[in-house]
Design a protein around this motif. Structure first.
Motif, PDB file in Angstrom:
ATOM      1  N   ILE A 277     -21.543   7.852 -22.810  1.00  0.00           N
ATOM      2  CA  ILE A 277     -21.668   6.482 -22.287  1.00  0.00           C
ATOM      3  C   ILE A 277     -23.034   6.239 -21.647  1.00  0.00           C
ATOM      4  O   ILE A 277     -23.176   5.372 -20.790  1.00  0.00           O
ATOM      5  CB  ILE A 277     -20.527   6.171 -21.290  1.00  0.00           C
ATOM      6  CG1 ILE A 277     -20.421   7.249 -20.193  1.00  0.00           C
ATOM      7  CG2 ILE A 277     -19.202   6.054 -22.020  1.00  0.00           C
ATOM      8  CD1 ILE A 277     -19.381   6.949 -19.121  1.00  0.00           C
ATOM      9  N   GLY A 278     -24.034   7.029 -22.050  1.00  0.00           N
ATOM     10  CA  GLY A 278     -25.404   6.740 -21.625  1.00  0.00           C
ATOM     11  C   GLY A 278     -25.804   7.298 -20.273  1.00  0.00           C
ATOM     12  O   GLY A 278     -26.876   6.967 -19.762  1.00  0.00           O
TER      13      GLY A 278
ATOM     14  N   GLY B  28     -27.057   7.127 -14.241  1.00  0.00           N
ATOM     15  CA  GLY B  28     -28.042   6.200 -14.793  1.00  0.00           C
ATOM     16  C   GLY B  28     -29.030   5.687 -13.762  1.00  0.00           C
ATOM     17  O   GLY B  28     -29.271   6.316 -12.722  1.00  0.00           O
ATOM     18  N   TYR B  29     -29.605   4.517 -14.081  1.00  0.00           N
ATOM     19  CA  TYR B  29     -30.609   3.918 -13.197  1.00  0.00           C
ATOM     20  C   TYR B  29     -29.983   2.930 -12.217  1.00  0.00           C
ATOM     21  O   TYR B  29     -30.495   2.713 -11.139  1.00  0.00           O
ATOM     22  CB  TYR B  29     -31.637   3.131 -14.014  1.00  0.00           C
ATOM     23  CG  TYR B  29     -32.462   3.963 -14.942  1.00  0.00           C
ATOM     24  CD1 TYR B  29     -33.556   4.681 -14.472  1.00  0.00           C
ATOM     25  CD2 TYR B  29     -32.166   4.018 -16.296  1.00  0.00           C
ATOM     26  CE1 TYR B  29     -34.325   5.442 -15.333  1.00  0.00           C
ATOM     27  CE2 TYR B  29     -32.939   4.775 -17.161  1.00  0.00           C
ATOM     28  CZ  TYR B  29     -34.018   5.481 -16.678  1.00  0.00           C
ATOM     29  OH  TYR B  29     -34.779   6.232 -17.533  1.00  0.00           O
ATOM     30  N   ALA B  30     -28.899   2.269 -12.646  1.00  0.00           N
ATOM     31  CA  ALA B  30     -28.345   1.207 -11.798  1.00  0.00           C
ATOM     32  C   ALA B  30     -26.873   0.934 -12.085  1.00  0.00           C
ATOM     33  O   ALA B  30     -26.003   1.426 -11.374  1.00  0.00           O
ATOM     34  CB  ALA B  30     -29.172  -0.066 -11.965  1.00  0.00           C
ATOM     35  N   ASP B  31     -26.614   0.196 -13.160  1.00  0.00           N
ATOM     36  CA  ASP B  31     -25.239  -0.278 -13.344  1.00  0.00           C
ATOM     37  C   ASP B  31     -24.561   0.302 -14.584  1.00  0.00           C
ATOM     38  O   ASP B  31     -23.619  -0.265 -15.112  1.00  0.00           O
ATOM     39  CB  ASP B  31     -25.234  -1.813 -13.418  1.00  0.00           C
ATOM     40  CG  ASP B  31     -26.077  -2.326 -14.570  1.00  0.00           C
ATOM     41  OD1 ASP B  31     -26.822  -1.512 -15.171  1.00  0.00           O
ATOM     42  OD2 ASP B  31     -26.001  -3.526 -14.867  1.00  0.00           O
ATOM     43  N   GLU B  32     -25.038   1.432 -15.048  1.00  0.00           N
ATOM     44  CA  GLU B  32     -24.467   2.020 -16.264  1.00  0.00           C
ATOM     45  C   GLU B  32     -22.978   2.364 -16.126  1.00  0.00           C
ATOM     46  O   GLU B  32     -22.263   2.423 -17.113  1.00  0.00           O
ATOM     47  CB  GLU B  32     -25.248   3.275 -16.675  1.00  0.00           C
ATOM     48  CG  GLU B  32     -26.623   2.985 -17.279  1.00  0.00           C
ATOM     49  CD  GLU B  32     -27.739   2.872 -16.243  1.00  0.00           C
ATOM     50  OE1 GLU B  32     -27.452   2.563 -15.066  1.00  0.00           O
ATOM     51  OE2 GLU B  32     -28.906   3.094 -16.615  1.00  0.00           O
ATOM     52  N   LEU B  33     -22.547   2.599 -14.889  1.00  0.00           N
ATOM     53  CA  LEU B  33     -21.129   2.945 -14.681  1.00  0.00           C
ATOM     54  C   LEU B  33     -20.249   1.713 -14.455  1.00  0.00           C
ATOM     55  O   LEU B  33     -19.035   1.831 -14.297  1.00  0.00           O
ATOM     56  CB  LEU B  33     -20.988   3.879 -13.470  1.00  0.00           C
ATOM     57  CG  LEU B  33     -21.043   5.387 -13.742  1.00  0.00           C
ATOM     58  CD1 LEU B  33     -21.187   6.154 -12.432  1.00  0.00           C
ATOM     59  CD2 LEU B  33     -19.784   5.855 -14.468  1.00  0.00           C
ATOM     60  N   ALA B  34     -20.879   0.541 -14.460  1.00  0.00           N
ATOM     61  CA  ALA B  34     -20.145  -0.678 -14.078  1.00  0.00           C
ATOM     62  C   ALA B  34     -18.977  -1.011 -15.008  1.00  0.00           C
ATOM     63  O   ALA B  34     -18.040  -1.690 -14.598  1.00  0.00           O
ATOM     64  CB  ALA B  34     -21.100  -1.857 -13.977  1.00  0.00           C
TER      65      ALA B  34
END
Lengths: 316, 322
Positions: A277-278, B28-34
Motif C-alpha cells: 500500500i505504498g 509514508g510522508y503524510a496521509d498514505e495511511l488515511a
C-alpha cells in the motif's frame, strides 16, 4: 481505455474461504467470498490488480501433506502479508467471489494450502493498477509464463465480455507439462481447434502452449512460440495489444518483440513487498524517464504491478 | 469508563493527545495511511527520511522476511526536500498529531540544511535526526555509533534551531529528537552525547544490522547485502534498551523517550511505557495491519481504565525496582 482500477476503494476486508482446490500436480485455486459489511464492500477488482492476504494465522497442512522439500519452510513463522492477483472475480447479489491461483513454495503458501471452507482470511485490496482494457483494439495477445497465467485468465474473461469484438489468443509457457497451471487439458478435437486450455476455452479464447522440454505443445520458450506465431500472422500493429505476466526475463523478451513490431504491450511485474500500500518502498521497479537517459524507481504496488512495457528497465 | 482516562502526554514541552506515534519509514510522508485509519487519532506522526536531494534508494530486493521480523534496506529513498515542501507540508499542516520530520544526510551540513529550510514551517512540530540508519554508505549508522559524531550533528542542528528562536518564543520552537542505533556497545553513551549536545528527546531503537543468506545461491538475499532487522523479533531488546536509557540518562535529565521496536499490540506499547518511554511508535506492524495504531490507543486506554490508572503519565517508568 477503461478504468484500470487505480481509483477503486481499497480497504481491509474479512473474506471467507469457499473453496481450495488442487489443480494438476502443483497448483491450487483458492476461492474467497466477501460480503458487504455496513455498506462497505470489496468492490470489483480489475484484472491485474492484487490483494494482500494475511496467512499468518492460517493452519499448516498435516505433516504428511507437507512436501519433503518444504519441511524447513513449514517450521518458519511468518508475519507479512502476501500479494496475489485474481484469476477470477464474480459479483453475485451483494457478494464478491474471487479466485486466486497459487502454488506451494514456502511458509505462506503452505499455510494457504491448509485453508478450508469457512476459514476466515484478512484481505487488503483491491490494490494497484491493473491491465488497461483496450476496447478499441481488435486483437489482444496474452503471454503467460508459469504462474503468470493467473491474472491473464481473468483478463481474458473481461476482454471477451458482452459486446466485445476483440479476438484474443493466449500463449502459455512452462518448463514441463506438469508445470502448466491449468486443469486437465481438453479433448483431442478441442486441441486441434486450438482450444488447448480449458480456462481460456471457456471464454472462446484460443491457446498456444509451449514447454521447454516439449512435453506439451511447442518445444521451447513461450516467447519463441509467440514470436513465430506473430511472424506468421499479419496483424495490424495499431489494432493489437500484448498483455504479459510471468518471469522477468520472459517479460523483457515479450517487450522486445512488441517493440520491434511497434505493438502496445503491458507487463505485470513482480517484486517482494512488505505492505502493498505504498508505505514500505520496497517493491520498486526501475522505469525510464521519457526523453532522457535517466531512470526512476516506481512502486510495483501503487504505480503497477502492470506497467507499459516501454517504460520498464528490466533487470537482467 | 474509558473516557475518564487522561491519555495526554507531555513530550518535551508538547502536549500530545495520546502517546502513540507512527514510526519513520512505515507510514509514508503524510496521509498514505488515511485509507485505513483516522490520522487524527494519532498522538504523533514521523515522516519517512527526508534528505536535501531526492534519493532513488537501493536496488531490489530491498526486504526479506525472517521469523518474527523483517530486514529492510531501502536506502533513504525519498522525494527530496523541495518536493517534500511543495507536495506534503500542506497535508501535514492539517493533521492534529505532532508532526516530526525524520532528517537524514551524508554529512553534518546535509542535516543542517534540511533543518534550516524547514525550521520556520508551522506544519512541523519537530525533527527526528536519523543518525542510525544501517542501509546507507555514508551518514546514518556511521554517525550513530560514534558518540562524538552524534554530539556534533546534534549540536549543529540545535544551533540552527536556537538561532531562529532566541529569547522566550516557545511557540515556534521545534523539538529536536535524536534516533539512536542499538548497534553499539553501550547505548547510554550515545544517548548521553545527544542529550548533552542539546537533544530535547530521544527515540529508540532503530533497526539492527542483519543478514539473510540464500543458501542455494550462497549470497545475501538483499541487494544491499545487509539490512535493518525490525518487527516483533527485536521487541524485548528494545524494551531493555529503553529502560536502560531511561534509568541512566533520560530520567535525571528530564528528557522524554519515544520507545519503539516490534510493537504490534497495546500490551507491547504498555511494556515500553512502563520501561520508561513517554510515548511509543508503531513501525513494521503498520505494514501488516495498517490502522493498528488506533487499536493500540484504545487498548492502552482500556488497560489504564482496568488498572485504575487515571493518567497515562503515571505509567511512564513505572517498572518496579529490582
Amino acid at each position: 481505455m477503461t478504468d484500470n482500477g487505480a481509483g477503486s476503494t481499497k480497504g481491509v476486508y474479512e473474506a471467507v474461504v469457499c473453496s481450495n482446490k488442487q489443480i494438476g500436480r502443483s497448483f491450487y485455486r483458492l476461492g474467497l467470498e466477501f460480503s458487504s459489511v455496513g455498506g462497505k464492500a470489496f468492490v470489483e477488482a480489475r484484472p491485474g490488480q492484487f490483494a494482500q492476504l494475511d496467512l499468518a494465522a492460517a493452519p499448516l497442512p498435516s505433516a504428511e501433506a507437507i512436501p519433503e522439500g518444504l519441511a524447513d519452510a513449514a517450521r518458519r513463522g511468518i508475519i507479512l502479508r502476501r500479494p496475489f492477483s485474481f484469476c477470477d472475480v464474480v459479483r453475485k447479489d451483494r457478494k464478491t467471489q474471487v479466485e486466486i491461483l497459487y502454488c506451494v513454495v514456502g511458509p505462506a503458501s503452505l499455510r494457504m494450502k491448509g485453508l478450508s471452507g469457512g476459514d476466515k482470511v484478512s484481505v487488503i485490496g483491491p490494490l494497484g493498477r491493473g491491465f488497461s482494457v483496450a476496447e478499441k483494439k481488435r486483437h489482444a495477445l496474452l503471454v503467460a509464463g508459469g504462474m503468470g497465467a493467473g491474472p491473464l485468465v481473468y483478463l481474458a474473461k473481461v476482454l471477451t465480455g458482452e459486446s466485445s469484438k476483440m479476438e484474443v489468443v493466449v500463449f502459455a509457457g512452462a518448463r514441463t507439462r506438469e508445470e502448466l497451471p491449468f486443469r486437465r487439458p481438453l479433448d483431442e478435437i478441442s486441441r486441434q481447434l486450438g482450444f488447448s486450455l480449458g480456462e481460456f476455452a471457456e471464454y472462446g479464447v484460443k491457446s498456444q502452449v509451449a514447454t521447454d522440454d516439449g512435453t506439451a505443445g511447442y518445444e521451447g520458450l513461450v516467447t519463441d512460440c509467440f514470436s513465430k506465431w506473430l511472424g506468421e500472422q499479419n496483424l495490424p500493429a495499431r489494432d493489437t495489444i500484448v498483455y504479459a505476466c510471468g518471469p522477468e526475463a520472459m517479460l523483457a523478451q515479450v517487450a522486445e518483440i512488441a517493440k520491434d513490431r511497434n505493438i502496445d504491450c503491458e507487463v505485470s511485474m513482480e517484486r517482494r513487498m512488505a505492505c502493498g500500500i505504498g508505505l514500505c518502498q520496497s517493491c520498486v521497479v526501475e522505469c525510464k524517464v521519457e526523453d532522457s537517459n535517466e531512470s526512476v524507481y516506481k512502486l510495483c504496488c501503487e504505480d503497477g504491478p502492470v506497467f507499459d512495457s516501454r517504460e520498464v528497465v528490466f533487470s537482467s | 469508563m474509558n473516557e475518564t482516562v487522561d491519555m495526554s502526554v507531555d513530550f518535551a514541552g508538547l502536549e500530545l493527545a495520546n502517546p502513540v506515534f507512527t514510526a519513520s519509514g512505515t507510514c509514508g510522508y503524510a496521509d498514505e495511511l488515511a485509507d485505513f485509519m483516522d490520522m487524527n487519532a494519532l498522538g504523533g506522526f514521523i515522516t519517512k527520511s527526508i534528505t536535501r536531494k531526492p534519493r532513488k534508494g537501493n536496488p531490489t530486493p530491498r526486504i526479506v522476511e525472517t521469523d518474527s521480523g523483517m530486514l529492510n534496506a531501502i536506502g533513504w529513498a525519498n522525494i527530496g526536500l523541495e518536493r517534500f515542501i511543495e507536495e506534503k507540508l500542506g497535508i501535514l499542516g492539517s493533521m492534529s498529531a505532532a508532526v516530526f520530520v525524520n532528517v537524514a544526510g551524508a554529512s553534518i551540513g546535509d542535516y543542517v540544511s534540511v533543518v534550516e529550510r524547514l525550521a520556520g514551517e508551522e506544519a512541523i512540530t519537530g525533527f527526528e535526526l536519523n543518525v542510525s540508519c544501517p542501509n546507507v554508505g555514508q551518514g546514518g549508522i556511521s554517525f550513530g555509533t560514534d558518540a562524538g559524531q552524534v554530539a556534533k550533528v546534534t549540536a549543529a542542528v540545535k544551533k540552527v534551531l536556537d538561532s531562529r528562536f532566541r529569547g522566550n518564543d516557545k511557540d515556534g520552537r521545534k523539538v529536536l529528537m535524536v534516533k539512536l542505533s542499538p548497534c553499539v556497545t553501550d547505548i547510554s553513551v550515545t544517548a548521553r552525547a545527544a542529550v548533552e549536545a542539546g537533544a530535547d528527546a530521544l527515540s529508540l531503537i532503530n533497526t539492527f544490522t542483519a543478514m539473510v543468506i540464500d543458501i542455494e545461491e550462497r549470497e545475501p538475499v538483499l541487494a544491499n547485502r545487509t539490512g535493518g532487522l525490525s518487527g516483533p523479533a527485536i521487541k524485548p531488546i528494545a524494551v531493555y534498551l529503553v529502560n536502560k536509557v531511561y534509568n541512566e540518562v533520560a530520567k535525571k535529565n528530564g528528557i522524554p523517550i519515544l520507545g519503539m521496536g516490534g510493537i504490534k499490540t497495546a500490551s507491547d506499547a504498555i511494556e515500553f511505557v512502563v520501561a520508561g518511554a513517554s510515548a511509543v511508535a508503531i513501525g513494521t506492524w503498520n505494514f501488516v495491519e495498517p490502522g493498528c495504531a488506533v487499536k493500540i490507543v484504545e487498548g492502552i486506554k482500556k488497560y489504564c481504565a482496568d488498572h485504575n490508572i487515571k493518567e497515562i503519565k503515571e505509567l511512564v517508568g513505572a517498572l518496579k525496582a529490582g
